[in-house]
Write a protein that holds these residues in place. Sequence first.
Motif, mmCIF file in Angstrom:
data_model
loop_
_atom_site.group_PDB
_atom_site.id
_atom_site.type_symbol
_atom_site.label_atom_id
_atom_site.label_comp_id
_atom_site.label_asym_id
_atom_site.label_seq_id
_atom_site.Cartn_x
_atom_site.Cartn_y
_atom_site.Cartn_z
ATOM 1 N N ARG A 607 0.816 -1.209 0.000
ATOM 2 C CA ARG A 607 0.000 0.000 0.000
ATOM 3 C C ARG A 607 0.847 1.256 0.000
ATOM 4 N NH1 ARG A 607 -3.592 0.730 4.262
ATOM 5 N NH2 ARG A 607 -2.420 -0.655 5.613
ATOM 6 N N ALA A 610 2.001 1.743 -3.414
ATOM 7 C CA ALA A 610 0.917 2.292 -4.227
ATOM 8 C C ALA A 610 0.765 3.787 -3.957
ATOM 9 C CB ALA A 610 -0.390 1.568 -3.917
ATOM 10 N N LEU A 611 0.916 4.174 -2.693
ATOM 11 C CA LEU A 611 0.810 5.591 -2.369
ATOM 12 C C LEU A 611 1.887 6.390 -3.077
ATOM 13 C CD1 LEU A 611 -0.463 7.805 -0.667
ATOM 14 C CD2 LEU A 611 1.159 7.275 1.118
ATOM 15 N N VAL A 614 0.935 6.903 -6.563
ATOM 16 C CA VAL A 614 -0.069 7.967 -6.710
ATOM 17 C C VAL A 614 0.599 9.331 -6.603
ATOM 18 C CG1 VAL A 614 -2.082 9.012 -5.621
ATOM 19 C CG2 VAL A 614 -1.965 6.552 -5.890
ATOM 20 N N LEU B 37 -15.663 2.715 -0.548
ATOM 21 C CA LEU B 37 -14.358 2.975 0.029
ATOM 22 C C LEU B 37 -14.353 2.758 1.528
ATOM 23 C CD1 LEU B 37 -11.626 3.923 -0.927
ATOM 24 C CD2 LEU B 37 -12.314 6.238 -0.479
ATOM 25 N N GLN B 106 0.160 6.948 6.558
ATOM 26 C CA GLN B 106 -0.535 6.542 5.328
ATOM 27 C C GLN B 106 -1.816 7.322 5.150
ATOM 28 O OE1 GLN B 106 0.793 4.427 3.300
ATOM 29 N NE2 GLN B 106 -0.734 3.229 2.233
ATOM 30 N N ALA B 110 -2.641 9.869 2.282
ATOM 31 C CA ALA B 110 -3.717 9.522 1.362
ATOM 32 C C ALA B 110 -4.684 10.691 1.203
ATOM 33 C CB ALA B 110 -4.461 8.291 1.878
ATOM 34 N N LEU B 117 -4.651 14.933 -6.188
ATOM 35 C CA LEU B 117 -4.969 14.253 -7.445
ATOM 36 C C LEU B 117 -6.246 14.811 -8.039
ATOM 37 C CD1 LEU B 117 -3.766 12.039 -9.159
ATOM 38 C CD2 LEU B 117 -5.206 10.416 -7.981
ATOM 39 N N ALA C 18 -8.385 5.368 -6.805
ATOM 40 C CA ALA C 18 -6.958 5.407 -6.483
ATOM 41 C C ALA C 18 -6.733 5.457 -4.981
ATOM 42 C CB ALA C 18 -6.316 6.623 -7.163
ATOM 43 N N ILE C 19 -7.510 6.269 -4.299
ATOM 44 C CA ILE C 19 -7.332 6.354 -2.843
ATOM 45 C C ILE C 19 -7.737 5.050 -2.181
ATOM 46 C CG2 ILE C 19 -8.040 7.612 -0.791
ATOM 47 C CD1 ILE C 19 -6.165 9.015 -2.807
ATOM 48 N N GLY C 20 -8.731 4.406 -2.744
ATOM 49 C CA GLY C 20 -9.133 3.131 -2.179
ATOM 50 C C GLY C 20 -8.029 2.106 -2.226
ATOM 51 N N VAL C 21 -7.288 2.102 -3.326
ATOM 52 C CA VAL C 21 -6.168 1.167 -3.420
ATOM 53 C C VAL C 21 -5.179 1.415 -2.297
ATOM 54 C CG1 VAL C 21 -4.145 0.610 -4.793
ATOM 55 C CG2 VAL C 21 -6.367 0.775 -5.875
ATOM 56 N N VAL C 22 -4.998 2.688 -1.979
ATOM 57 C CA VAL C 22 -3.990 3.030 -0.975
ATOM 58 C C VAL C 22 -4.467 2.739 0.433
ATOM 59 C CG1 VAL C 22 -2.794 4.996 0.026
ATOM 60 C CG2 VAL C 22 -2.896 4.740 -2.425
#
Lengths: 629, 263, 99
Positions: A607, A610-611, A614, B37, B106, B110, B117, C18-22
């Motif tokens: 994860r 992945a961050l 992104v 989510l 994290q 995020a 993004l 994308a945020i969900g993946v993280v």
Amino acid sequence: MTTSTSLVYLIALPLFSAGLLLILGRIADKWGHIFATLVSASVFIIGALEFFAMQGREGEARAATQKLFEWISVGSFKVDAALLLDQLSICFVLLISGVGTLIHIYSIAYMSHDRDRRRFFAYLNLFIAAMLLLVLGDSYLNLYVGWEGVGLASYLLIGFWNQKPAYATAAKKAFVANRVGDVGLSLAIMIAFTQFGTVTFAGVKESASGASAGALTAIGAMLLLAAAGKSAQFPLQSWLGDAMAGPTPVSALIHAATMVTAGVYLITRSNFIFDASPTAQLMVVCVGATTLLFGALIGTAKDDIKKALAASTMSQIGYMILATGLGPVGYAFAIMHLLTHGFFKAGMFLGAGSVMHGMNDEVNMRRYGAIRKVMPITAATFGLGYLAILGVPPFAGFYSKDKIIETAFNAGGVQGILLGGATLFGAAVTAFYMTRVFVLTFTGTKRWDENAHPHEPSILMWLPMVILAIGSVTSGFLLSTGNALVNWLEPVVNESQEHHEHEFLPPIVVSSMALTFVAIGVGLAIFKYRTVPTQAPENVSIFTRAARKDLYQDSFNEAVFMRPGQRLTSALVTTDNKVVDGLVSLVGWLVQTIAGATRAIQNGYVRSYALIMVLGVIALLGAIWMVTL
Amino acid sequence: MSNLALGALEVGKTLTPEAVLFWILAPLAVVAALGMLFAKKAVHSALLLAWVMVTLAIFYIAQDALFLGIVQIVVYTGAVMMLFLFILMLVGVDSADSLVESIRGQRSAAIVAAIGLSGLILSLISRATIGVEAIGLKDANSGGNVQGLASELFTKYVFAFEVVSALLITAALGAMVLAQSTTTKSRTAQRDQSIARFRGASLATAAGLPGSGVYARHNAVDVPALLPDGTPAPLSVSATLEARGDMLSSKPFELEVKEEEED
Amino acid sequence: MDISNYIYLSAILFTIGAIGVVIRRNAIVVFMCIELMLNAANLAFVTFSRIHGNLAGQVASFFTMVVAACEVVVGLAIIVTIYRSRRSASVDDASLLKR
């Protein structure tokens, strides 16, 4: 200019011999010294033949040249490796090879107990080769090669017994002091090249008249610095006393007759520079006068016989340097004194060596006394040299030294009186301390050690001494009769231009004054040293204390040059370690720290990777956003 | 139905019916995505994703991509999401993520990434699409949407089509290979299984679990059987049913305990 | 209503995916977020096809769907295999590459 093909042998033979003896090593132990002496003798014979040939030629043809090869050819800078034998050089060639051969013969006996005798002779031959290259070079650069070579040979020979750290240090000291002078010679060559575009003697002589006064003074000053280094003149004189650590033949050859006279040769050879620059000449006479007094004063308090003779050498060369600064008329007298000095000083050194040899290498004169009873030949030859250095007629020193005193007075004005007075005073002090040496060593009561039994040395040792004594007696007369040397050297030093423009005092008056001063000096010495204590007295005047300490020359050098130099070096070392190395290790530390920090990103979790992806995409989009702004 | 598709063929702006459709369904789709989510149970996430997909299918149809809209429902929602649900059942229906985040920073990173993004993409899109006017698919769909797609697919993009079909075959094969379980030890035979049962920790399970209906007062799998002393037997109902809370109480079926019944 | 509203929606859905993946730790939920991203891209394609007036966008969307289906098949098979050997469906448990 005649072209010759045999000049190169003067240098090549001793050089080859030196190389051979060093390479063959122990194999050559049995015959090495004989071979080297024969080589030295053959150099003298070749020199003598050249001399006679030169006498047969006339005028311009007297000088002979030989080009060996094209050495440097860079752009506009061209220097050939070439040799020049003219009237000035031949004097030196004969002196070097003649006195050199005698000392070779002497050394066969003197060094007979030394297992490294072969190496000693190799170094002696190396010295001969280098010194001949020095006087035969036709340009400043060729001279420089020989200059360096004699410095090297001097270092090797002073430190010959380098098992004793003190001797090795003395060799180093000599080399370092020489080096300071060598810087002067390098700078002079550089300035000459930038000013004249050439460094050959002929080339510089032609262009000298057209140069600016500043350039000529600069070149003159640099040449003087070089001469001061090599000839142990003030301010680079501190190494000569310590150089007596070498074997006595070395002291006789190098530090009496030949190497230390290289400075005089340099200045004489560059007469066109000095004649064109009164400022440089003034500096020369100041250095000469200072040194002659300096050396004389030191010599009065030395109990070591070799150190006393070394101080005497320093003083006599001061006379020569003084003479070279007195204009065209002085050069010939300087060379005359140089040649006569070569005879009597080398003779006295060999005599001192003979005395030391007989007294188990004891050098303290307070342990000598009444040696003449057991070593009559040594006493006689030494005595003749002693009379010569005093300037007693008809011995050699009388002719050369008095001429210098005369010329000093003739310089005119206040300068003339000061210089003349200095030379007269110097003569008196010279008489004093030389008498002291003679009286302490050869006369008076026996103050010997128990197991000392002085005896006359072998013929190999006393024969050279006798020959040199003959030279001390006759050479002065032979050189000055009919102005022989003056006329001989005239084409080289252009003396005819200024010939006796002004006579301050008639020569006979000057000679009488000189003899009077000498007599005073002799009388004082004999009176003072009727009785000699075996231990040096402690409660002496401040002058004696200063003279014992070489007029504080070492303390001065250490305080002014050595300590600051050491501090600078240690500061630089610290800077190098902390700053330079620190910078390098800083880079390493930086890389390590950054790497350690970035390593934490790799935590194994998908994860967080992945961050990061992104965030990368955001960066990319940001860049696009900026571009399309 | 195609030509009546809410007047979407007008050049430039879309008409009000489509606007209404959009403005009702789009926020719902976003809410569903956010719910997907943040949902604790995985099954809830799957169902919300299915909702988003259906909404997207409606949008496709509204935009004259009729074939795609139907394919979205049939393939994506119908097949892919069902596949997800099957796997969820295999893996553990009640698997729920704990709310505690194990990696430091994290969550905050995020959030920053989310804002960055979305902000960047939105601003870039707005800059790129300023004053863009939709040509509309009236001409492209003149022979019908399916026919138009087919003519594109089998002429211009036939090579890609063939490659993708090879990919499908490969994927199927791959799944088959991966789904095989490698047996490293041979299956135990009946005799060995029997021996193992009798040598187990206690003889209570030597005979295996009772089938449904045994000891039963009620003939179903969701009511526990009664032990001789009248208490419900814990082993008699499947643990899954129990976890799901589908196990019924055995109280109504218990006999009254009378003195003379115990013999 | 602007046609680009669809693209905005697509962007928002993409970001959420994308945020969900993280954020999510369950492997299957992460996979579902990836599917959401693919769907958002499909929506954008279809909208572009409408903007430009040809069917190229729809063809692209079609191919995306096919490939996504294959990907789901293989990906879920892998998850099942991992689950069988490790007994855990959490993405955090596959952290053997940590320093």
